[in-house]
Design an enzyme around this catalytic site. Structure first.
Site, PDB file in Angstrom:
ATOM      1  N   ASN A 387      17.904  17.268   7.456  1.00 57.97           N
ATOM      2  CA  ASN A 387      17.011  16.408   8.216  1.00 57.97           C
ATOM      3  C   ASN A 387      17.701  15.944   9.507  1.00 57.97           C
ATOM      4  O   ASN A 387      17.454  16.495  10.582  1.00 57.97           O
ATOM      5  CB  ASN A 387      16.584  15.233   7.320  1.00 57.97           C
ATOM      6  N   ASP A 388      18.629  14.999   9.399  1.00 62.62           N
ATOM      7  CA  ASP A 388      19.267  14.436  10.605  1.00 62.62           C
ATOM      8  C   ASP A 388      19.871  15.518  11.503  1.00 62.62           C
ATOM      9  O   ASP A 388      19.794  15.428  12.726  1.00 62.62           O
ATOM     10  CB  ASP A 388      20.399  13.478  10.216  1.00 62.62           C
ATOM     11  N   VAL A 389      20.502  16.537  10.871  1.00 59.72           N
ATOM     12  CA  VAL A 389      21.236  17.520  11.681  1.00 59.72           C
ATOM     13  C   VAL A 389      20.299  18.480  12.417  1.00 59.72           C
ATOM     14  O   VAL A 389      20.755  19.348  13.153  1.00 59.72           O
ATOM     15  CB  VAL A 389      22.257  18.309  10.828  1.00 59.72           C
TER      16      VAL A 389
END
Ligand code: NAP
Length: 464
Positions: A387-389
């Protein structure tokens, strides 16, 4: 055997151990040689401990055996935790390492006082301060990662001033003790203030910055051990501690770079505070979702696929299904590569370890910088539990807490498919605009079972 020969044998063993420690670090830097690195490190540690136990200065083994049993009793279960819990396990190891170094420093002081030299006091003072703050700091870090403590940064006005004053107080007491090593009543105060500083150091740091903090604490624990090596006149401890300290420090620098953050920002930036997300407009946004059958069709029609794995793949233990997907797509002539973000998952190298465990060829794993150049020409980017990456807000939204962090540019691929269970946020707790793009298809489900369903579809749709 004469005392001189014994000493020479011990010194030679320590040198072999030191060389093996250095080789272990070198070998650990590549998946191809990593197993050899682990073995070299284990042999080195066994040699160092064995030689120390054979030292004629050791006159009694009773307490050593008791502590060895206690240590093994704690260490063996710690070594068996799930891979997703390795960051907090590592934090606990640092806590124990730092505690033991601090306790030995404390013992050295009380054994030596009032005859501790000023130089000796400086060594002991630094070692005990760093060891104590690393002990409590690592415990807080482990608590945050295990979610026993709140992951968000706990901040208040004037915090940095208070924390730095507490550190200043510990250093001031140490300086007084260096001038007057015999003022033993001040020593417990120095230890207590350093312990408090460790808590103050880590509580304001958010969960998303914990990996960097752990790596930094690793570095502190290493330097504590090196200082202890000077106190005890143990060369192998100096070498091993310096290796540990410097490699931890280098890793922290690499991680800061991967997140485009400075050390000061990590330590004092209180990253990861609960954001007051502007909800307006978001509720109306819709996402497109697809079934395993549709996903399988899209993948089968692609020439090039880049898989971007993340924490969700680790939680679901989906790596073996991912391997099956890789095999079947490759067999069907699709060019499949893996894009690995340096902080995907919950520890450095997390994805590499999982994919290596599933025997995905190393030459199919590409670092973020390598794969980003290829993503605009890629037919399908398949995001599995990341998600974040993959969050493009890091590139485009100057107000985002992850703004500036380099990401896997999966949004530049022709089609993006994201396997995750819901619209829930990732580690940094923020929205991901990737999911709302026209080219994005959400594949809602557990990573292992969803990839399994795609594999079944691709292998002829037999449901078994
Ligand atoms: P992430 O941002 O934490 O996102 C993981 C996603 O996986 C979640 O959004 C979750 O969504 C999904 N997920 C969880 N369980 C799943 C399952 N069983 N099946 C399918 N999906 C599942 O992970 P990331 O993209 O890998 O980024 C890593 C983050 O962790 C970064 O913020 C990094 O700074 C931080 N971090 C990194 C390290 C490190 O050293 N690598 C260490 C600590 C923290 P659903 O709940 O909707 O399924």
């Amino acid at each position: 055997m004469s005392a001189i020969v014994t000493q020479q044998l011990l010194d030679s063993t320590y040198i072999v151990a030191a060389v093996l420690f250095i080789l272990a670090i070198k070998w650990l830097s590549s998946p191809v040689t990593a197993r050899r690195g682990v073995l070299a490190g284990e042999i080195a540690a066994a040699l160092a401990v064995g030689a120390t136990l054979c030292n004629p200065e050791v006159v009694e083994y009773k307490w050593i055996i008791i502590t060895l049993i206690i240590g093994a009793g704690i260490g063996v279960p710690l070594g068996m935790v799930r891979i997703t819990a390795v960051p907090q396990r590592t934090a606990l190891s640092h806590a124990f390492g730092a505690l033991s170094a601090a306790l030995i420093g404390i013992a050295e002081y009380y054994v030596g006082v009032p005859h501790v030299t000023r130089f000796g006091m400086a060594e002991i003072g630094l070692e005990v301060i760093i060891g104590s703050l690393t002990f409590t700091g690592s415990l807080i870090a482990a608590g945050k990662l295990q979610e026993i403590l709140p992951q968000r940064p706990i901040v208040y006005k004037g915090q940095n001033f208070v924390s730095l004053s507490v550190l200043g107080a510990a250093l001031l007491i140490m300086i007084i003790l260096i001038v007057h090593p015999e003022y033993s009543y001040l020593f417990p105060a120095m230890v207590a203030v350093a312990l408090i500083f460790g808590v103050l150091l880590v509580t304001p740091i958010g969960g998303a910055d914990m990996p960097t903090v752990i790596s930094l604490l690793n570095s502190y624990a290493g330097f504590t051990a090196a200082l202890l090596g000077f106190v005890l006149n143990s060369k192998v401890l100096v070498v091993a501690g310096a290796l540990d300290g410097s490699s931890g420090f280098i890793l922290s620098v690499i991680m800061c770079k991967a997140m485009n953050r400075s050390f000061t920002n990590v330590m004092f930036g209180a990253f990861g505070q609960v954001q007051q997300v502007a909800k307006a407009g978001q509720e109306t946004r819709t996402v497109r979702s697809a079934t395993p059958e549709e996903a399988a069709e899209i993948l089968a029609a692609a020439n090039t696929v880049v898989i971007a794995p993340g924490y969700g793949m680790a939680v679901a233990q989906a790596q073996h299904k991912v391997r099956e997907l890789y095999d079947i797509l490759t067999k069907q002539g699709v060019d499949v590569k893996f894009g690995i973000h340096p902080v995907a998952g919950r520890m450095p190298g997390h994805m590499n370890v999982l994919l290596a465990e599933a025997d995905i060829p190393y030459d199919k794993l590409f670092d973020m910088d390598e794969i980003n150049g290829e993503l605009p020409q890629t037919d399908v980017a398949l995001v599995i539990g990341a998600n974040d990456v993959t969050n493009p807000a890091a590139r485009t939204d100057a107000g985002s807490p992850i703004f500036g962090m380099p990401i896997l540019d999966v949004d530049k691929a022709r089609t993006v498919m994201v396997i995750k269970r819901s619209m829930a946020a990732g580690f940094a707790g923020i929205e991901n605009p990737l999911y709302y793009l026209d080219k994005t298809l959400m594949l809602f489900g557990d990573a292992k079972s969803f990839v399994g369903s795609i594999v079944r579809e691709l292998s002829g749709g037999s449901h078994g």
